[in-house]
Design a protein around this motif. Sequence first.
Motif, short mmCIF file in Angstrom:
data_model
loop_
_atom_site.label_atom_id
_atom_site.label_comp_id
_atom_site.label_asym_id
_atom_site.label_seq_id
_atom_site.Cartn_x
_atom_site.Cartn_y
_atom_site.Cartn_z
N LEU A 34 -2.64 -0.12 4.59
CA LEU A 34 -1.52 0.24 5.45
C LEU A 34 -0.79 -1.04 5.81
O LEU A 34 -1.43 -2.05 6.14
N GLY A 35 0.55 -1.03 5.73
CA GLY A 35 1.27 -2.25 6.03
C GLY A 35 2.75 -2.04 6.23
O GLY A 35 3.22 -0.92 6.45
N VAL A 36 3.47 -3.15 6.13
CA VAL A 36 4.92 -3.16 6.32
C VAL A 36 5.58 -3.86 5.14
O VAL A 36 4.97 -4.71 4.49
N GLN A 37 6.82 -3.47 4.89
CA GLN A 37 7.62 -4.11 3.85
C GLN A 37 8.94 -4.52 4.46
O GLN A 37 9.57 -3.74 5.17
N ALA A 38 9.37 -5.76 4.19
CA ALA A 38 10.68 -6.25 4.62
C ALA A 38 11.54 -6.44 3.38
O ALA A 38 11.07 -6.91 2.35
N GLY A 39 12.78 -6.06 3.50
CA GLY A 39 13.71 -6.21 2.38
C GLY A 39 14.69 -5.06 2.36
O GLY A 39 15.08 -4.54 3.39
N GLU A 40 15.08 -4.67 1.18
CA GLU A 40 16.00 -3.55 1.01
C GLU A 40 15.32 -2.53 0.11
O GLU A 40 15.40 -2.65 -1.11
N PRO A 41 14.51 -1.66 0.62
CA PRO A 41 14.42 -1.16 1.98
C PRO A 41 13.31 -1.84 2.79
O PRO A 41 12.46 -2.51 2.23
N SER A 42 13.33 -1.62 4.08
CA SER A 42 12.27 -2.05 4.99
C SER A 42 11.57 -0.81 5.51
O SER A 42 12.21 0.22 5.71
N GLY A 43 10.25 -0.92 5.73
CA GLY A 43 9.56 0.26 6.23
C GLY A 43 8.06 0.08 6.31
O GLY A 43 7.55 -1.02 6.30
N VAL A 44 7.38 1.20 6.37
CA VAL A 44 5.93 1.27 6.49
C VAL A 44 5.38 1.75 5.15
O VAL A 44 5.91 2.70 4.58
N THR A 45 4.32 1.11 4.66
CA THR A 45 3.78 1.43 3.36
C THR A 45 2.30 1.80 3.43
O THR A 45 1.57 1.28 4.27
N LEU A 46 1.91 2.71 2.57
CA LEU A 46 0.51 3.13 2.44
C LEU A 46 0.18 3.10 0.96
O LEU A 46 0.92 3.66 0.14
N LYS A 47 -0.93 2.45 0.60
CA LYS A 47 -1.36 2.39 -0.79
C LYS A 47 -2.81 2.84 -0.87
O LYS A 47 -3.65 2.37 -0.10
N ILE A 48 -3.08 3.73 -1.81
CA ILE A 48 -4.45 4.15 -2.10
C ILE A 48 -4.83 3.46 -3.40
O ILE A 48 -4.23 3.72 -4.45
N TYR A 49 -5.80 2.55 -3.33
CA TYR A 49 -6.17 1.74 -4.48
C TYR A 49 -7.16 2.47 -5.38
O TYR A 49 -8.10 3.10 -4.91
N ASN A 50 -6.94 2.38 -6.69
CA ASN A 50 -7.83 2.95 -7.68
C ASN A 50 -7.99 1.93 -8.80
O ASN A 50 -7.02 1.59 -9.47
N ALA A 51 -9.19 1.42 -9.01
CA ALA A 51 -9.43 0.39 -10.01
C ALA A 51 -9.40 0.93 -11.43
O ALA A 51 -9.07 0.21 -12.36
N ASP A 52 -9.74 2.19 -11.61
CA ASP A 52 -9.88 2.75 -12.96
C ASP A 52 -8.68 3.56 -13.44
O ASP A 52 -8.69 4.09 -14.55
#
Length: 157
Positions: A34-52
């Motif tokens: 869970l995190g934040v992104q700055a730029g165009e666009p800016s917002g809140v980000t969620l990533k579900i990681y999968n190695a395979d």
Amino acid sequence: MNSSSRAILGALLIGLCVGALPAQAQRTPGAAGLGVQAGEPSGVTLKIYNADGPSYDVLAAWSFDDFLFLNAHALFERPLAIENVQQPVHWFVGPGAYVGIYDDGGSEAGLGISGTVGLDILLAEQFEVYIQATPRFELVRETEPDIGGGLGLRYYF
């Protein structure tokens, strides 16, 4: 170079310098970042990681031109070997789509396809810094290409 581009470039350089600190970082499959992104666009980000297989990234964001939207991508990551950098560095690419609302005098819905390409660096066991470019093509409301992107930080739990 505008101030937004300078801020993104500066933050990337800081992230790369911090990324050169000695540590062994590793995400576990199924971890949520869970995190934040700055730029165009800016917002809140969620990533579900999968190695395979593909990881999944969702960004709830706003654009500087009065556009609120939800963007989702499937991310295919590959390791990138860089000399003298001990943290895992990956490049990623993936297809996606977005839906949004424009507020430029009247509210209109927009829908389109997008893609993303970028780099991520694991700074510690739970922190990831990334930079990405996101080309988009709107299908509903207007039919025109656009490009966005940003610099982000995620915490995995």
